[in-house]
Design an enzyme around this catalytic site. Structure first.
Site, PDB file in Angstrom:
ATOM      1  N   ARG A 168       0.843  -1.183   0.000  1.00  6.39           N
ATOM      2  CA  ARG A 168       0.000   0.000   0.000  1.00  6.39           C
ATOM      3  C   ARG A 168       0.891   1.250   0.000  1.00  6.39           C
ATOM      4  O   ARG A 168       2.003   1.227   0.536  1.00  6.39           O
ATOM      5  CB  ARG A 168      -0.893   0.043   1.254  1.00  6.39           C
ATOM      6  CG  ARG A 168      -2.064  -0.919   1.214  1.00  6.39           C
ATOM      7  CD  ARG A 168      -3.127  -0.491   0.207  1.00  6.39           C
ATOM      8  NE  ARG A 168      -4.291  -1.369   0.206  1.00  6.39           N
ATOM      9  CZ  ARG A 168      -4.497  -2.367  -0.662  1.00  6.39           C
ATOM     10  NH1 ARG A 168      -3.617  -2.637  -1.608  1.00  6.39           N
ATOM     11  NH2 ARG A 168      -5.591  -3.093  -0.594  1.00  6.39           N
ATOM     12  N   HIS A 199      -1.638   0.840  -9.656  1.00 11.19           N
ATOM     13  CA  HIS A 199      -2.284  -0.133  -8.751  1.00 11.19           C
ATOM     14  C   HIS A 199      -2.886  -1.270  -9.578  1.00 11.19           C
ATOM     15  O   HIS A 199      -4.103  -1.495  -9.563  1.00 11.19           O
ATOM     16  CB  HIS A 199      -3.344   0.535  -7.874  1.00 11.19           C
ATOM     17  CG  HIS A 199      -3.707  -0.312  -6.677  1.00 11.19           C
ATOM     18  ND1 HIS A 199      -4.017   0.215  -5.449  1.00 11.19           N
ATOM     19  CD2 HIS A 199      -3.794  -1.660  -6.511  1.00 11.19           C
ATOM     20  CE1 HIS A 199      -4.285  -0.767  -4.604  1.00 11.19           C
ATOM     21  NE2 HIS A 199      -4.154  -1.921  -5.235  1.00 11.19           N
TER      22      HIS A 199
HETATM   23  P1  NDP Z   1      -2.129 -11.951   4.318  1.00 13.74           P
HETATM   24  O1  NDP Z   1      -2.976 -11.458   5.427  1.00 13.74           O
HETATM   25  O2  NDP Z   1      -2.368 -13.318   3.777  1.00 13.74           O
HETATM   26  O3  NDP Z   1      -0.591 -11.877   4.740  1.00 13.74           O
HETATM   27  C1  NDP Z   1      -0.065 -10.800   5.442  1.00 13.74           C
HETATM   28  C2  NDP Z   1       1.385 -11.109   5.799  1.00 13.74           C
HETATM   29  O4  NDP Z   1       1.962  -9.934   6.386  1.00 13.74           O
HETATM   30  C3  NDP Z   1       1.511 -12.234   6.836  1.00 13.74           C
HETATM   31  O5  NDP Z   1       2.637 -13.017   6.558  1.00 13.74           O
HETATM   32  C4  NDP Z   1       1.691 -11.462   8.137  1.00 13.74           C
HETATM   33  O6  NDP Z   1       2.425 -12.138   9.145  1.00 13.74           O
HETATM   34  C5  NDP Z   1       2.522 -10.276   7.647  1.00 13.74           C
HETATM   35  N1  NDP Z   1       2.411  -9.162   8.580  1.00 13.74           N
HETATM   36  C6  NDP Z   1       1.308  -8.465   8.957  1.00 13.74           C
HETATM   37  N2  NDP Z   1       1.616  -7.520   9.862  1.00 13.74           N
HETATM   38  C7  NDP Z   1       2.951  -7.638  10.091  1.00 13.74           C
HETATM   39  C8  NDP Z   1       3.852  -6.975  10.934  1.00 13.74           C
HETATM   40  N3  NDP Z   1       3.458  -5.993  11.756  1.00 13.74           N
HETATM   41  N4  NDP Z   1       5.147  -7.355  10.913  1.00 13.74           N
HETATM   42  C9  NDP Z   1       5.559  -8.368  10.106  1.00 13.74           C
HETATM   43  N5  NDP Z   1       4.749  -9.052   9.266  1.00 13.74           N
HETATM   44  C10 NDP Z   1       3.451  -8.669   9.256  1.00 13.74           C
HETATM   45  O7  NDP Z   1      -2.266 -10.865   3.140  1.00 13.74           O
HETATM   46  P2  NDP Z   1      -2.097 -11.101   1.580  1.00 13.74           P
HETATM   47  O8  NDP Z   1      -0.794 -11.779   1.364  1.00 13.74           O
HETATM   48  O9  NDP Z   1      -3.310 -11.697   1.002  1.00 13.74           O
HETATM   49  O10 NDP Z   1      -2.038  -9.575   1.050  1.00 13.74           O
HETATM   50  C11 NDP Z   1      -1.057  -8.693   1.519  1.00 13.74           C
HETATM   51  C12 NDP Z   1      -1.299  -7.292   1.011  1.00 13.74           C
HETATM   52  O11 NDP Z   1      -0.946  -7.189  -0.353  1.00 13.74           O
HETATM   53  C13 NDP Z   1      -2.731  -6.803   1.063  1.00 13.74           C
HETATM   54  O12 NDP Z   1      -3.119  -6.428   2.364  1.00 13.74           O
HETATM   55  C14 NDP Z   1      -2.694  -5.642   0.105  1.00 13.74           C
HETATM   56  O13 NDP Z   1      -2.325  -4.467   0.805  1.00 13.74           O
HETATM   57  C15 NDP Z   1      -1.596  -6.016  -0.872  1.00 13.74           C
HETATM   58  N6  NDP Z   1      -2.139  -6.331  -2.199  1.00 13.74           N
HETATM   59  C16 NDP Z   1      -1.868  -5.469  -3.227  1.00 13.74           C
HETATM   60  C17 NDP Z   1      -2.318  -5.730  -4.489  1.00 13.74           C
HETATM   61  C18 NDP Z   1      -1.940  -4.858  -5.626  1.00 13.74           C
HETATM   62  O14 NDP Z   1      -2.510  -4.991  -6.714  1.00 13.74           O
HETATM   63  N7  NDP Z   1      -0.987  -3.976  -5.481  1.00 13.74           N
HETATM   64  C19 NDP Z   1      -3.153  -6.907  -4.776  1.00 13.74           C
HETATM   65  C20 NDP Z   1      -3.332  -7.790  -3.633  1.00 13.74           C
HETATM   66  C21 NDP Z   1      -2.847  -7.490  -2.398  1.00 13.74           C
HETATM   67  P3  NDP Z   1       1.891 -13.543   9.757  1.00 13.74           P
HETATM   68  O15 NDP Z   1       2.179 -14.563   8.677  1.00 13.74           O
HETATM   69  O16 NDP Z   1       2.712 -13.741  10.957  1.00 13.74           O
HETATM   70  O17 NDP Z   1       0.422 -13.357  10.008  1.00 13.74           O
HETATM   71  C1  OXD Z   2      -6.087  -5.798  -3.013  1.00 19.60           C
HETATM   72  C2  OXD Z   2      -5.678  -4.852  -4.025  1.00 19.60           C
HETATM   73  O1  OXD Z   2      -5.868  -5.545  -1.822  1.00 19.60           O
HETATM   74  O2  OXD Z   2      -6.089  -4.982  -5.189  1.00 19.60           O
HETATM   75  O3  OXD Z   2      -6.645  -6.838  -3.384  1.00 19.60           O
HETATM   76  O4  OXD Z   2      -4.899  -3.938  -3.733  1.00 19.60           O
END
Ligand code: NDP
Ligand code: OXD
Length: 310
Positions: free
Chosen positions: A225, A273
Site C-alpha cells: 500500500r 495499482h
Molecule cells: P495476508 O494477510 O495473507 O498476509 C499478510 C502477511 O503480512 C503475513 O505473513 C503477516 O504475518 C505479515 N504481517 C502483517 N503484519 C505484520 C507486521 N506488523 N510485521 C511483520 N509481518 C506482518 O495478506 P495477503 O498476502 O493476502 O495480502 C497482503 C497485502 O498485499 C494486502 O493487504 C494488500 O495491501 C496487498 N495487495 C496489493 C495488491 C496490488 O494490486 N498492489 C493486490 C493484492 C494485495 P503472519 O504470517 O505472521 O500473520
Molecule cells: C487488493 C488490491 O488488496 O487490489 O486486493 O490492492
C-alpha cells in the site's frame, strides 16, 4: 437471502450480480443506492463502501471485501465492531503479484533497464554476466501473496528470504519474524519487495531508517500500500544512492497526482495499482462458496482479525 453490492469505482456491478446470481439462483441482489431504502440485506460485497451502508443495513451477517487488503474497509467509521469481515484469499492475485515482482526484479537482475538505456543511445554493448547469487531478494509479508511471490523468486534461483509477524517455515526460503528479525533480514536483502497489509503497525514502514539498513544500491518493489512508504524518504534514498531503483504500484493518493515527483524520477517505475487485478470469476466462486458455508453454519477462511488489522 439478500446480497447487497457496493463496489466503489466499478461501473460494472451488474456483471458481479450476474455471476453471483448464476451460482445462487434463489438469492436476491441489489446494488447500493445512496438514495434508496434499507434492504435488510444479509451479506454485503464491497470495495471501499460508503459509511452509510453500515448505518442503514444493520442486519448484515458478514461483509465480503473484493480485495486482499482490508484497510479501505476497516477505516470506514461505521463498520460494526462485531461484523465478520471476510477478504479475498489469493483468488488468482498471488500469481499476478509474482509475475509483477519477477518483471521488476529483472529490470536490475537481468539488466533490462540498462539495455533500454543502451538502445536509446544506439549502443550494442553486452554487459557482464548477471550473478544470480548477488541478487538477494527479501519479501516483507509471507501471507497468501508474499509466500507465492517468495516461492516464485526462489524458483528462479535467487537467494530469497521473507519476513512475517509470527515465525513461518517455508522450504527454500530463509525466514525472519518480528521486529527482532528485521535488521538481519534487511542486511541480506538487495531487492526488497513489500507485500504487507496496511495496519497501524506497518504504516510508514518503508522509511529512511529501514532503507539505511539495506545494502547500498538496493532496489525497492512496493506492491503493498502507498501508506507503507514515506515518499520523501524514498526520494532522498534514491538521490543519495542508498537505493538504486524503485518500482511502485501503490501510492498514498491514487490516482497518483500529476505533479508528483515519482512520475518523472529516472530511477522510479510507476504502475497504476495494477500488480494484481481482482478476477471476477475466481472472486465470485470464492465468495459464493463462503456464503454457502456460512448459511450452513460452517466457518470460513479469510476472516479478518480486527484487533491486528488484517
Ligand atoms: P495476508 O494477510 O495473507 O498476509 C499478510 C502477511 O503480512 C503475513 O505473513 C503477516 O504475518 C505479515 N504481517 C502483517 N503484519 C505484520 C507486521 N506488523 N510485521 C511483520 N509481518 C506482518 O495478506 P495477503 O498476502 O493476502 O495480502 C497482503 C497485502 O498485499 C494486502 O493487504 C494488500 O495491501 C496487498 N495487495 C496489493 C495488491 C496490488 O494490486 N498492489 C493486490 C493484492 C494485495 P503472519 O504470517 O505472521 O500473520
Ligand atoms: C487488493 C488490491 O488488496 O487490489 O486486493 O490492492
Amino acid at each position: 437471502m439478500h446480497i447487497l453490492l457496493a463496489i466503489t469505482g466499478d461501473p460494472k456491478a451488474q456483471r458481479w450480480i450476474d455471476a453471483m446470481q448464476a451460482a445462487l439462483p434463489d438469492a436476491r441482489f441489489s446494488v447500493w443506492d445512496a438514495a434508496g431504502p434499507a434492504l435488510d440485506a444479509d451479506y454485503a460485497v464491497v470495495w471501499h463502501p460508503p459509511a452509510a451502508l453500515f448505518t442503514r443495513e444493520t442486519g448484515l451477517r458478514a461483509v465480503f471485501n473484493i480485495g486482499a487488503g482490508v484497510d479501505g474497509l476497516l477505516s470506514v467509521p461505521t463498520l460494526p465492531a462485531e461484523l465478520p469481515v471476510i477478504r479475498l484469499e489469493d483468488a488468482g492475485m498471488s500469481v499476478q503479484m509474482a509475475e509483477y515482482t519477477l518483471h521488476a526484479l529483472w529490470e536490475g537482475a537481468r539488466d533490462f533497464a540498462a539495455y533500454r538505456g543502451l538502445q536509446a543511445s544506439g549502443e550494442w554493448k553486452v554487459l557482464p554476466v548477471p550473478r544470480r547469487d548477488q541478487w538477494t531478494v527479501g519479501v516483507l509479508g509471507l501471507g497468501q501473496v508474499g509466500r507465492k511471490v517468495a516461492e516464485a523468486v526462489a524458483g528462479f534461483g535467487y537467494p530469497t528470504a521473507g519476513w512475517s509477524r509470527t515465525p513461518r517455515e517455508i522450504p527454500d526460503i530463509e525466514t525472519f519474524s518480528g521486529q527482532d528479525g528485521l535488521p538481519a533480514f534487511l542486511a541480506r536483502t538487495k531487492v526488497l519487495v513489500n507485500v504487507l497489509p496496511l495496519t497501524p503497525d506497518t504504516r510508514d514502514v518503508l522509511n529512511a531508517s529501514l532503507f539505511a539498513q539495506l545494502p547500498k544500491g538496493a532496489h525497492l518493489i512496493n506492491v503493498g500500500r502507498g501508506e507503507h512508504l514515506v515518499d520523501d524518504d524514498l526520494l532522498a534514498a534514491l538521490d543519495s544512492g542508498q537505493l538504486a531503483r524503485a518500482t511502485l504500484d501503490v501510492f498514498r493518493t491514487e490516482p497518483l497526482p500529476k505533479d508528483h515527483a515519482f512520475w518523472r524520477h529516472p530511477a522510479i517505475t510507476v504502475t497504476p495499482h495494477t500488480a494484481a487485478r481482482t478476477l471476477r470469476a475466481e472472486s465470485v466462486a470464492q465468495i459464493v462458496g463462503k456464503i454457502r458455508r456460512l448459511q450452513a453454519g460452517e466457518s470460513v477462511g479469510g476472516q479478518v482479525e480486527r484487533g491486528r488489522g488484517y
